[in-house]
Scaffold this motif. Structure first.
Motif, PDB file in Angstrom:
ATOM      1  N   ARG A  41       0.829  -1.209   0.000  1.00 51.88           N
ATOM      2  CA  ARG A  41       0.000   0.000   0.000  1.00 51.88           C
ATOM      3  C   ARG A  41       0.861   1.256   0.000  1.00 51.88           C
ATOM      4  O   ARG A  41       1.899   1.324   0.635  1.00 51.88           O
ATOM      5  N   LEU A  47      -3.139   2.194   6.268  1.00 51.09           N
ATOM      6  CA  LEU A  47      -2.299   0.989   6.293  1.00 51.09           C
ATOM      7  C   LEU A  47      -1.106   1.098   5.341  1.00 51.09           C
ATOM      8  O   LEU A  47      -0.717   0.125   4.689  1.00 51.09           O
ATOM      9  N   GLU A  79      -0.934  -6.202   0.666  1.00 50.72           N
ATOM     10  CA  GLU A  79      -2.332  -6.634   0.561  1.00 50.72           C
ATOM     11  C   GLU A  79      -2.534  -7.471  -0.683  1.00 50.72           C
ATOM     12  O   GLU A  79      -1.692  -7.506  -1.579  1.00 50.72           O
ATOM     13  N   PHE A  80      -3.669  -8.127  -0.688  1.00 48.78           N
ATOM     14  CA  PHE A  80      -4.156  -8.739  -1.914  1.00 48.78           C
ATOM     15  C   PHE A  80      -4.968  -7.630  -2.571  1.00 48.78           C
ATOM     16  O   PHE A  80      -5.935  -7.142  -1.975  1.00 48.78           O
ATOM     17  N   GLY A  94      -7.336  -4.964  -4.435  1.00 54.97           N
ATOM     18  CA  GLY A  94      -8.792  -4.886  -4.548  1.00 54.97           C
ATOM     19  C   GLY A  94      -9.230  -3.531  -4.053  1.00 54.97           C
ATOM     20  O   GLY A  94      -8.514  -2.545  -4.239  1.00 54.97           O
ATOM     21  N   LYS A 110     -12.847  -1.099  -2.287  1.00 52.97           N
ATOM     22  CA  LYS A 110     -14.206  -1.038  -1.744  1.00 52.97           C
ATOM     23  C   LYS A 110     -15.236  -1.443  -2.792  1.00 52.97           C
ATOM     24  O   LYS A 110     -15.151  -1.043  -3.952  1.00 52.97           O
ATOM     25  N   GLU A 136     -11.295  -2.755  -9.934  1.00 51.38           N
ATOM     26  CA  GLU A 136     -10.118  -2.355  -9.148  1.00 51.38           C
ATOM     27  C   GLU A 136      -8.810  -2.793  -9.822  1.00 51.38           C
ATOM     28  O   GLU A 136      -7.840  -2.052  -9.838  1.00 51.38           O
ATOM     29  N   TYR A 162     -10.914  -2.740  12.563  1.00 51.99           N
ATOM     30  CA  TYR A 162      -9.778  -1.841  12.782  1.00 51.99           C
ATOM     31  C   TYR A 162     -10.252  -0.786  13.774  1.00 51.99           C
ATOM     32  O   TYR A 162     -11.457  -0.599  13.963  1.00 51.99           O
ATOM     33  N   ASP A 218      -6.093  -9.506   6.511  1.00 58.39           N
ATOM     34  CA  ASP A 218      -5.768 -10.534   5.513  1.00 58.39           C
ATOM     35  C   ASP A 218      -5.188 -11.812   6.110  1.00 58.39           C
ATOM     36  O   ASP A 218      -5.027 -12.805   5.397  1.00 58.39           O
TER      37      ASP A 218
HETATM   38  N1  LIG Z   1      -7.738  -3.680  -1.299  1.00 58.46           N
HETATM   39  C1  LIG Z   1      -7.553  -4.236  -0.114  1.00 58.46           C
HETATM   40  N2  LIG Z   1      -7.954  -3.543   0.983  1.00 58.46           N
HETATM   41  C2  LIG Z   1      -7.748  -4.108   2.169  1.00 58.46           C
HETATM   42  C3  LIG Z   1      -7.132  -5.392   2.291  1.00 58.46           C
HETATM   43  N3  LIG Z   1      -7.034  -5.693   3.617  1.00 58.46           N
HETATM   44  C4  LIG Z   1      -7.556  -4.654   4.316  1.00 58.46           C
HETATM   45  O1  LIG Z   1      -7.638  -4.571   5.525  1.00 58.46           O
HETATM   46  N4  LIG Z   1      -8.006  -3.678   3.426  1.00 58.46           N
HETATM   47  C5  LIG Z   1      -8.673  -2.427   3.835  1.00 58.46           C
HETATM   48  O2  LIG Z   1      -9.877  -2.257   3.119  1.00 58.46           O
HETATM   49  C6  LIG Z   1     -10.175  -0.883   2.939  1.00 58.46           C
HETATM   50  C7  LIG Z   1     -10.504  -0.545   1.502  1.00 58.46           C
HETATM   51  O3  LIG Z   1      -9.401  -0.721   0.692  1.00 58.46           O
HETATM   52  P1  LIG Z   1      -8.836   0.361  -0.374  1.00 58.46           P
HETATM   53  O4  LIG Z   1      -8.322   1.570   0.317  1.00 58.46           O
HETATM   54  O5  LIG Z   1      -7.885  -0.418  -1.222  1.00 58.46           O
HETATM   55  O6  LIG Z   1     -10.104   0.707  -1.218  1.00 58.46           O
HETATM   56  P2  LIG Z   1     -10.226   1.594  -2.543  1.00 58.46           P
HETATM   57  O7  LIG Z   1      -9.149   1.188  -3.527  1.00 58.46           O
HETATM   58  O8  LIG Z   1     -11.645   1.489  -2.992  1.00 58.46           O
HETATM   59  O9  LIG Z   1      -9.853   3.006  -1.939  1.00 58.46           O
HETATM   60  P3  LIG Z   1     -10.129   4.492  -2.374  1.00 58.46           P
HETATM   61  O10 LIG Z   1     -11.201   4.934  -1.419  1.00 58.46           O
HETATM   62  O11 LIG Z   1      -8.798   5.127  -2.094  1.00 58.46           O
HETATM   63  O12 LIG Z   1     -10.523   4.460  -3.810  1.00 58.46           O
HETATM   64  C8  LIG Z   1      -8.984  -0.115   3.489  1.00 58.46           C
HETATM   65  O13 LIG Z   1      -9.324   0.308   4.787  1.00 58.46           O
HETATM   66  C9  LIG Z   1      -7.886  -1.178   3.518  1.00 58.46           C
HETATM   67  O14 LIG Z   1      -6.962  -0.903   4.503  1.00 58.46           O
HETATM   68  C10 LIG Z   1      -6.721  -6.084   1.139  1.00 58.46           C
HETATM   69  O15 LIG Z   1      -6.173  -7.198   1.168  1.00 58.46           O
HETATM   70  N5  LIG Z   1      -6.968  -5.476  -0.048  1.00 58.46           N
END
Ligand SMILES: Nc1nc2c([nH]c(=O)n2[C@@H]2O[C@H](COP(=O)(O)OP(=O)(O)OP(=O)(O)O)[C@@H](O)[C@H]2O)c(=O)[nH]1
Length: 130
Positions: free
Chosen positions: A20, A26, A31-32, A34, A36, A50, A72, A116
């Motif tokens: 990240r 974080l 992460e894997f 992906g 929201k 994504e 969290y 994860d």
């Molecule tokens: N993509 C992803 N998010 C994770 C994982 N594990 C985990 O706790 N998260 C949490 O899930 C939430 C959403 O992830 P993200 O920030 O990647 O989502 P996004 O790409 O839609 O974000 P954006 O709002 O910046 O567009 C975050 O709080 C992130 O820390 C994982 O393995 N993959």
């Protein structure tokens, strides 16, 4: 609670993970990839979107691997992980600091996002006889 999707891509017995970006929640955790889930999309469609946004690749979502809820301090997430396959393009680093392919057995030595961690066991079980 937010719904989050994560894609697990396995090639040559290694799995694709991404670090990240600095400044993100974080930061520095792996992460894997992906993100929201957005209203009106299926979970699979969110994951396909994504991967396109973050790596400019097209994936196919093969099967659900696991889902778990993680709390969290600031937010609770319902994390849905899916086994996927890349079907088009080469990974480009558009939204992460780094990517790597790691052996499944090595995942426990990596600083993965805390939500994860249960995915590691699920992944080991799923790949045991493959
Ligand atoms: N993509 C992803 N998010 C994770 C994982 N594990 C985990 O706790 N998260 C949490 O899930 C939430 C959403 O992830 P993200 O920030 O990647 O989502 P996004 O790409 O839609 O974000 P954006 O709002 O910046 O567009 C975050 O709080 C992130 O820390 C994982 O393995 N993959």
């Amino acid at each position: 609670m937010i719904q989050v999707v994560a894609g697990i891509i396995i090639e040559n017995k290694t799995v694709f993970i991404a670090k990240r970006k600095k400044g993100n929640v974080l930061e520095g955790y792996w992460e894997f990839p992906g993100g929201k889930h957005e209203i009106g999309e299926t979970l699979e469609a969110s994951l396909i979107r994504e991967f396109e946004e973050e790596f400019n690749v097209e994936i196919e979502v093969l099967e659900k691997l696991h889902d778990n809820i993680h709390h969290y301090p600031q937010i609770s997430i319902h994390l849905h992980s899916f086994i996927c396959k890349k079907i088009k393009g080469e990974f480009q680093l558009l939204d992460h600091d780094e990517v790597q392919w790691v052996n499944i057995e090595e995942l426990e030595n990596i600083l993965l996002a805390p939500a994860d961690i249960p995915i590691i066991e699920a992944l080991k079980k799923a790949t045991l006889n493959k």
